[in-house]
Design a protein around this motif. Structure first.
Motif, short mmCIF file in Angstrom:
data_model
loop_
_atom_site.label_atom_id
_atom_site.label_comp_id
_atom_site.label_asym_id
_atom_site.label_seq_id
_atom_site.Cartn_x
_atom_site.Cartn_y
_atom_site.Cartn_z
N ARG A 282 0.85 -1.18 0.00
CA ARG A 282 0.00 0.00 0.00
C ARG A 282 0.89 1.23 0.00
O ARG A 282 1.77 1.37 0.86
CB ARG A 282 -0.90 -0.01 1.24
N LEU A 283 0.69 2.14 -0.96
CA LEU A 283 1.50 3.34 -1.07
C LEU A 283 0.70 4.55 -0.63
O LEU A 283 -0.45 4.74 -1.03
CB LEU A 283 1.97 3.56 -2.51
N ARG A 284 1.32 5.39 0.19
CA ARG A 284 0.75 6.69 0.53
C ARG A 284 1.70 7.76 0.03
O ARG A 284 2.81 7.45 -0.42
CB ARG A 284 0.52 6.81 2.03
N ALA A 285 1.29 9.00 0.08
CA ALA A 285 2.09 10.08 -0.49
C ALA A 285 3.51 10.05 0.06
O ALA A 285 3.72 9.97 1.28
CB ALA A 285 1.44 11.42 -0.19
N GLY A 286 4.48 10.07 -0.84
CA GLY A 286 5.89 10.05 -0.46
C GLY A 286 6.52 8.68 -0.54
O GLY A 286 7.75 8.56 -0.49
N ASP A 287 5.73 7.61 -0.69
CA ASP A 287 6.29 6.26 -0.78
C ASP A 287 6.88 6.01 -2.16
O ASP A 287 6.41 6.57 -3.17
CB ASP A 287 5.21 5.22 -0.49
N LEU A 288 7.87 5.13 -2.20
CA LEU A 288 8.53 4.75 -3.45
C LEU A 288 8.42 3.25 -3.65
O LEU A 288 8.53 2.46 -2.69
CB LEU A 288 10.01 5.14 -3.41
N TYR A 289 8.21 2.84 -4.89
CA TYR A 289 8.12 1.42 -5.24
C TYR A 289 8.79 1.22 -6.59
O TYR A 289 8.55 1.99 -7.53
CB TYR A 289 6.66 0.98 -5.31
N LEU A 290 9.65 0.22 -6.70
CA LEU A 290 10.30 -0.10 -7.97
C LEU A 290 9.56 -1.28 -8.58
O LEU A 290 9.69 -2.42 -8.12
CB LEU A 290 11.78 -0.42 -7.78
N ALA A 291 8.74 -1.02 -9.58
CA ALA A 291 7.93 -2.05 -10.22
C ALA A 291 8.68 -2.68 -11.38
O ALA A 291 9.51 -2.04 -12.02
CB ALA A 291 6.61 -1.46 -10.71
N ASP A 292 8.37 -3.93 -11.65
CA ASP A 292 9.03 -4.69 -12.71
C ASP A 292 8.00 -5.00 -13.79
O ASP A 292 7.03 -5.73 -13.55
CB ASP A 292 9.60 -5.98 -12.12
N SER A 293 8.22 -4.46 -14.99
CA SER A 293 7.24 -4.65 -16.05
C SER A 293 7.20 -6.09 -16.56
O SER A 293 6.32 -6.45 -17.34
CB SER A 293 7.52 -3.70 -17.22
N ALA A 294 8.16 -6.93 -16.13
CA ALA A 294 8.16 -8.33 -16.54
C ALA A 294 7.27 -9.19 -15.65
O ALA A 294 7.07 -10.38 -15.93
CB ALA A 294 9.59 -8.89 -16.50
N CYS A 295 6.70 -8.60 -14.59
CA CYS A 295 5.86 -9.35 -13.66
C CYS A 295 4.41 -8.88 -13.78
O CYS A 295 4.15 -7.67 -13.83
CB CYS A 295 6.33 -9.14 -12.23
N PRO A 296 3.46 -9.80 -13.81
CA PRO A 296 2.05 -9.39 -13.78
C PRO A 296 1.80 -8.48 -12.58
O PRO A 296 2.37 -8.70 -11.51
CB PRO A 296 1.29 -10.71 -13.65
N SER A 297 0.97 -7.47 -12.77
CA SER A 297 0.78 -6.52 -11.69
C SER A 297 -0.61 -5.92 -11.75
O SER A 297 -1.27 -5.91 -12.80
CB SER A 297 1.83 -5.40 -11.77
N GLU A 298 -1.06 -5.44 -10.60
CA GLU A 298 -2.33 -4.74 -10.51
C GLU A 298 -2.14 -3.52 -9.62
O GLU A 298 -1.60 -3.62 -8.51
CB GLU A 298 -3.42 -5.63 -9.94
N PHE A 299 -2.56 -2.37 -10.13
CA PHE A 299 -2.49 -1.12 -9.39
C PHE A 299 -3.93 -0.76 -8.98
O PHE A 299 -4.79 -0.63 -9.83
CB PHE A 299 -1.88 -0.02 -10.25
N ILE A 300 -4.16 -0.62 -7.70
CA ILE A 300 -5.50 -0.50 -7.17
C ILE A 300 -5.71 0.91 -6.61
O ILE A 300 -4.95 1.36 -5.75
CB ILE A 300 -5.75 -1.55 -6.08
N TYR A 301 -6.77 1.58 -7.09
CA TYR A 301 -7.06 2.94 -6.66
C TYR A 301 -8.43 3.07 -5.99
O TYR A 301 -8.70 4.07 -5.33
CB TYR A 301 -6.99 3.89 -7.87
N ASN A 302 -9.30 2.08 -6.20
CA ASN A 302 -10.63 2.06 -5.57
C ASN A 302 -11.43 3.33 -5.87
O ASN A 302 -12.21 3.80 -5.04
CB ASN A 302 -10.50 1.87 -4.05
N GLY A 303 -11.24 3.88 -7.06
CA GLY A 303 -12.02 5.03 -7.47
C GLY A 303 -11.59 6.35 -6.86
O GLY A 303 -12.23 7.38 -7.09
N ARG A 304 -10.49 6.35 -6.10
CA ARG A 304 -10.01 7.58 -5.47
C ARG A 304 -8.90 8.20 -6.31
O ARG A 304 -8.15 7.49 -6.97
CB ARG A 304 -9.48 7.29 -4.06
#
Length: 338
Positions: free
Chosen positions: A127-149
């Protein structure tokens, strides 16, 4: 999020190429401005996302079936292709099928600029909040969840080969960075500075971002190696204690944890990291001891009964002994031959 389709960094050691051109919607602010929240058809937003970040599907929030509010801005920050992505969708996903059709050439460093988001990648959910960093890998299936916000993310697109060479193997597979680590704080500060400057003032800062990330991941790799050595050493000591005390009926996870000066849960975690459980190792050790005694009995060296051998090797339930013995060795205790 995602990857640009043509890296354009000299400062980061990437070959020069023409940036992806993404036309802003009518009336939008200049390219360096923050991506705004403007109504846009889902298909149009998904097409724009694919042009900048690669193949993704976009699921709109339940309150709207055909539109999202958001924008995507592409710019070069310190020689690194950078996307500013804003949206209020339910989720955005990249499936294994999409990855097969769309080469996974990039890692992307995500800075959650405003709002919150969730990321599922590999076997983890962050779970990311403002200021968090995440290094995502485009070779891995992924889901980014916003819940309409509403969420706004800054994504620095790093060619996979470059990231692997500079940051090491630990950067692959999707990694959340520790926001309290001073190096992570520095990365966040430099990225923010990058976006506030114009060329050529920002030219050297792209390399600075990579240097800071390299320092972070190399330090993390050394820490992980040290933790692995400590875990392996503790596991080996626990196994020695199990071998020494296996014949004691009272030996269990709690007594073993007490001998090692650990909590029950801490000991469990150490064994889980080795792909084991404490109870399984204790049971296996006792069964091996019983099997060895039974072989000696068949050779005339030990005339103890099967029941006596079971009790002597830590078992207090004969039916449990017979059942687990057959499961481990594929035969009943009485059928063991030397």
């Amino acid at each position: 999020m995602g990857r640009s389709q043509s890296p354009s960094s000299q400062a980061a050691g990437m070959p020069r190429s023409r940036p992806v051109e993404v036309s802003p919607p009518p009336g939008s602010r200049p390219l360096r401005a923050s991506a705004r929240f403007a109504p846009i058809p889902v298909d149009a937003y998904a097409a724009r996302l694919q042009a900048v970040c690669g193949a993704f599907s976009v699921e709109p929030a339940a309150r709207r079936e055909a539109t999202v509010e958001g924008d995507i801005t592409l710019l070069s920050a310190g020689g690194i292709d950078t996307a500013i992505v804003s949206l209020d969708a339910q989720s955005v996903a990249r499936t294994a099928r999409m990855i097969r059709q769309d080469p996974a050439e990039h890692l992307f460093l995500l800075l959650q600029d405003s709002g919150t988001s969730g990321i599922r990648q590999g076997d983890q959910e962050v779970r990311l909040r403002a200021g968090d960093l995440y290094l995502a890998d485009s070779a891995c299936p992924s889901e980014f969840i916003y819940n309409g916000r509403r969420s706004r993310q800054i994504s620095l697109h790093l060619p996979r080969d470059l990231a692997r060479r500079r940051l090491g193997e630990t950067c692959l597979g999707g990694v959340g960075l520790d926001r309290t680590d001073p190096l992570c704080v520095a990365v966040r500060a430099v990225v923010t500075k990058l976006l506030s400057l114009e060329m050529p003032a920002q030219s050297s800062l792209g390399e600075t971002v990579l240097d800071l990330l390299a320092a972070y991941f190399h330090h993390w790799e050394r820490q992980s190696a040290a933790q692995d050595r400590q875990r392996e050493s503790l596991y080996a000591e626990a196994c020695r204690l199990i071998s020494r005390h296996a014949c004691e009926p009272g030996l269990d996870i709690d007594s073993l944890a007490s001998r090692l000066g650990l909590s029950r849960r801490s000991l469990q975690r150490h064994f889980e990291a080795m792909g084991e459980t404490v109870s399984a190792v204790i049971l296996r050790t006792r069964l091996d001891l019983a099997h060895k005694r039974l072989l000696a009995r068949q050779d005339g060296e030990d005339m103890s009964s099967i029941a006596a051998i079971a009790y002597d090797t830590g078992f207090n339930d004969l039916s449990h002994f017979y059942r687990t013995f057959r499961t481990r060795f594929g035969t009943a205790p009485g059928a063991v031959r030397g």
